[in-house]
Write a protein that holds these residues in place. Structure first.
Motif, PDB file in Angstrom:
ATOM      1  N   PHE A  65      53.741 -82.656 -26.896  1.00 39.05           N
ATOM      2  CA  PHE A  65      52.319 -82.874 -27.176  1.00 39.05           C
ATOM      3  C   PHE A  65      52.148 -83.601 -28.509  1.00 39.05           C
ATOM      4  N   THR A  66      52.971 -83.242 -29.485  1.00 39.06           N
ATOM      5  CA  THR A  66      52.944 -83.937 -30.776  1.00 39.06           C
ATOM      6  C   THR A  66      53.255 -85.414 -30.583  1.00 39.06           C
ATOM      7  N   ILE A  67      54.302 -85.705 -29.829  1.00 43.15           N
ATOM      8  CA  ILE A  67      54.677 -87.096 -29.558  1.00 43.15           C
ATOM      9  C   ILE A  67      53.540 -87.824 -28.853  1.00 43.15           C
ATOM     10  N   GLY A  68      52.960 -87.179 -27.861  1.00 45.61           N
ATOM     11  CA  GLY A  68      51.839 -87.785 -27.142  1.00 45.61           C
ATOM     12  C   GLY A  68      50.681 -88.109 -28.070  1.00 45.61           C
ATOM     13  N   SER A  69      50.383 -87.220 -29.006  1.00 46.10           N
ATOM     14  CA  SER A  69      49.274 -87.482 -29.932  1.00 46.10           C
ATOM     15  C   SER A  69      49.568 -88.675 -30.824  1.00 46.10           C
ATOM     16  N   HIS A  70      50.809 -88.822 -31.255  1.00 47.28           N
ATOM     17  CA  HIS A  70      51.175 -89.985 -32.084  1.00 47.28           C
ATOM     18  C   HIS A  70      51.095 -91.279 -31.278  1.00 47.28           C
ATOM     19  N   LEU A  71      51.504 -91.220 -30.032  1.00 46.48           N
ATOM     20  CA  LEU A  71      51.437 -92.423 -29.199  1.00 46.48           C
ATOM     21  C   LEU A  71      50.001 -92.761 -28.820  1.00 46.48           C
ATOM     22  N   ALA A  72      49.116 -91.769 -28.787  1.00 47.11           N
ATOM     23  CA  ALA A  72      47.711 -91.998 -28.465  1.00 47.11           C
ATOM     24  C   ALA A  72      46.901 -92.417 -29.689  1.00 47.11           C
ATOM     25  N   ASP A  73      47.532 -92.381 -30.862  1.00 50.73           N
ATOM     26  CA  ASP A  73      46.862 -92.846 -32.064  1.00 50.73           C
ATOM     27  C   ASP A  73      46.794 -94.369 -32.026  1.00 50.73           C
ATOM     28  N   ASP A  74      45.848 -94.915 -32.714  1.00 48.70           N
ATOM     29  CA  ASP A  74      45.620 -96.362 -32.728  1.00 48.70           C
ATOM     30  C   ASP A  74      46.343 -96.970 -33.928  1.00 48.70           C
ATOM     31  N   ALA A 123      66.210 -79.444 -13.949  1.00 51.18           N
ATOM     32  CA  ALA A 123      66.684 -79.857 -15.276  1.00 51.18           C
ATOM     33  C   ALA A 123      67.121 -81.323 -15.256  1.00 51.18           C
ATOM     34  N   HIS A 124      67.754 -81.740 -14.162  1.00 51.51           N
ATOM     35  CA  HIS A 124      68.147 -83.152 -14.056  1.00 51.51           C
ATOM     36  C   HIS A 124      66.921 -84.060 -13.926  1.00 51.51           C
ATOM     37  N   LEU A 125      65.888 -83.602 -13.228  1.00 46.85           N
ATOM     38  CA  LEU A 125      64.654 -84.386 -13.164  1.00 46.85           C
ATOM     39  C   LEU A 125      64.043 -84.531 -14.560  1.00 46.85           C
ATOM     40  N   ALA A 126      64.022 -83.444 -15.319  1.00 47.48           N
ATOM     41  CA  ALA A 126      63.508 -83.521 -16.690  1.00 47.48           C
ATOM     42  C   ALA A 126      64.345 -84.506 -17.515  1.00 47.48           C
ATOM     43  N   ARG A 127      65.655 -84.473 -17.335  1.00 49.49           N
ATOM     44  CA  ARG A 127      66.545 -85.392 -18.066  1.00 49.49           C
ATOM     45  C   ARG A 127      66.235 -86.843 -17.731  1.00 49.49           C
ATOM     46  N   THR A 128      66.083 -87.152 -16.453  1.00 52.81           N
ATOM     47  CA  THR A 128      65.881 -88.549 -16.071  1.00 52.81           C
ATOM     48  C   THR A 128      64.479 -89.038 -16.427  1.00 52.81           C
ATOM     49  N   VAL A 129      63.477 -88.170 -16.332  1.00 61.04           N
ATOM     50  CA  VAL A 129      62.128 -88.562 -16.764  1.00 61.04           C
ATOM     51  C   VAL A 129      62.121 -88.742 -18.286  1.00 61.04           C
ATOM     52  N   CYS A 130      62.899 -87.938 -18.988  1.00 62.67           N
ATOM     53  CA  CYS A 130      63.014 -88.096 -20.436  1.00 62.67           C
ATOM     54  C   CYS A 130      63.633 -89.448 -20.775  1.00 62.67           C
ATOM     55  N   ARG A 131      64.667 -89.849 -20.048  1.00 59.37           N
ATOM     56  CA  ARG A 131      65.288 -91.165 -20.281  1.00 59.37           C
ATOM     57  C   ARG A 131      64.286 -92.288 -20.011  1.00 59.37           C
ATOM     58  N   ARG A 132      63.494 -92.156 -18.957  1.00 60.45           N
ATOM     59  CA  ARG A 132      62.474 -93.173 -18.673  1.00 60.45           C
ATOM     60  C   ARG A 132      61.442 -93.209 -19.794  1.00 60.45           C
ATOM     61  N   THR A 133      61.037 -92.036 -20.252  1.00 61.45           N
ATOM     62  CA  THR A 133      60.091 -91.953 -21.358  1.00 61.45           C
ATOM     63  C   THR A 133      60.647 -92.669 -22.580  1.00 61.45           C
ATOM     64  N   GLU A 134      61.902 -92.398 -22.871  1.00 61.10           N
ATOM     65  CA  GLU A 134      62.547 -93.044 -24.023  1.00 61.10           C
ATOM     66  C   GLU A 134      62.533 -94.569 -23.875  1.00 61.10           C
ATOM     67  N   ARG A 135      62.862 -95.063 -22.685  1.00 57.55           N
ATOM     68  CA  ARG A 135      62.862 -96.517 -22.462  1.00 57.55           C
ATOM     69  C   ARG A 135      61.474 -97.102 -22.683  1.00 57.55           C
ATOM     70  N   LEU A 136      60.446 -96.419 -22.190  1.00 60.49           N
ATOM     71  CA  LEU A 136      59.081 -96.905 -22.355  1.00 60.49           C
ATOM     72  C   LEU A 136      58.646 -96.888 -23.821  1.00 60.49           C
ATOM     73  N   PRO A 148      60.207 -93.940 -35.782  1.00 60.82           N
ATOM     74  CA  PRO A 148      61.591 -93.862 -35.264  1.00 60.82           C
ATOM     75  C   PRO A 148      62.006 -92.465 -34.820  1.00 60.82           C
ATOM     76  N   ILE A 149      61.464 -91.426 -35.464  1.00 60.41           N
ATOM     77  CA  ILE A 149      61.857 -90.060 -35.094  1.00 60.41           C
ATOM     78  C   ILE A 149      61.454 -89.729 -33.661  1.00 60.41           C
ATOM     79  N   ILE A 150      60.417 -90.371 -33.154  1.00 61.24           N
ATOM     80  CA  ILE A 150      60.001 -90.127 -31.769  1.00 61.24           C
ATOM     81  C   ILE A 150      61.105 -90.574 -30.815  1.00 61.24           C
ATOM     82  N   ILE A 151      61.655 -91.736 -31.056  1.00 65.44           N
ATOM     83  CA  ILE A 151      62.742 -92.248 -30.208  1.00 65.44           C
ATOM     84  C   ILE A 151      63.976 -91.367 -30.353  1.00 65.44           C
TER      85      ILE A 151
END
Length: 183
Positions: A65-74, A123-136, A148-151
């Motif tokens: 949620f913290t990461i999401g708030s930073h990404l939703a900041d302008d 757990a593997h689904l969470a891992r792969t969605v996490c990797r996609r999130t990281e790529r995005l 950078p800490i988010i990545i």
């Protein structure tokens, strides 16, 4: 307060600042995928095998949620409201958790195929969605500022879910299926 506002009916959504962007914008895609990941983490947290890990999994959800708030900041007009922080110690917590889990696992000599038990698969689904999130998020960072800490956190988190999937398989007493390439 109503959940629906109709303000997004034309395919736009607002950042924290109020600036509207296309729902297809890279920033929206990144934090939307963080939200998707958070849902998968909730599914992993709900597995009976993870009863002793519910607190750390909830903490991970809080950090997402913290990461999401930073990404939703302008980045052009930062919010005047303070945002929750992501700290280096949050990354360290993941590393410590992985070290503790790794100490209980046999040495890995081959690639592991996802599966073996529905809980392990989550757990593997969470891992792969996490990797996609990281790529995005990395793609977003190439066109707009991202801390950078988010990545770093997302990179470590996907590793965490891999190690967790292995430990879950062991605790559930299911065989870890390894990939044996056809020759």
């Amino acid at each position: 307060m109503k959940i629906y506002t109709r303000t997004g009916d034309q395919g736009t959504t607002a950042l924290i600042s109020g600036r509207r962007l296309s729902k297809a914008d890279a920033r929206i895609e990144a934090y939307g995928t963080v939200d998707e990941l958070n849902s998968y983490v909730g599914m992993v947290r709900d597995q009976a095998v993870n009863a002793s890990r519910r607190a750390i999994l909830k903490e991970i959800q809080d950090r997402l949620f913290t990461i999401g708030s930073h990404l939703a900041d302008d980045p052009e007009r930062h919010t005047s409201r303070p945002l929750p922080d992501l700290w280096d110690s949050d990354v360290t917590v993941l590393e410590e958790q992985m070290d503790e889990m790794d100490a209980q696992l046999p040495l890995l000599r081959q690639f592991v195929l996802p599966g073996g038990h529905p809980s392990v698969s989550f757990a593997h689904l969470a891992r792969t969605v996490c990797r996609r999130t990281e790529r995005l998020v990395v793609a977003l960072s190439e066109i707009s500022p991202v801390e950078p800490i988010i990545i770093q956190y997302l990179n470590r988190l996907s590793d965490y879910f891999f190690v967790l999937s292995r430990l879950m398989a062991q605790e559930l007493q299911v065989e870890e299926v390894t990939w044996v390439p056809r020759t």
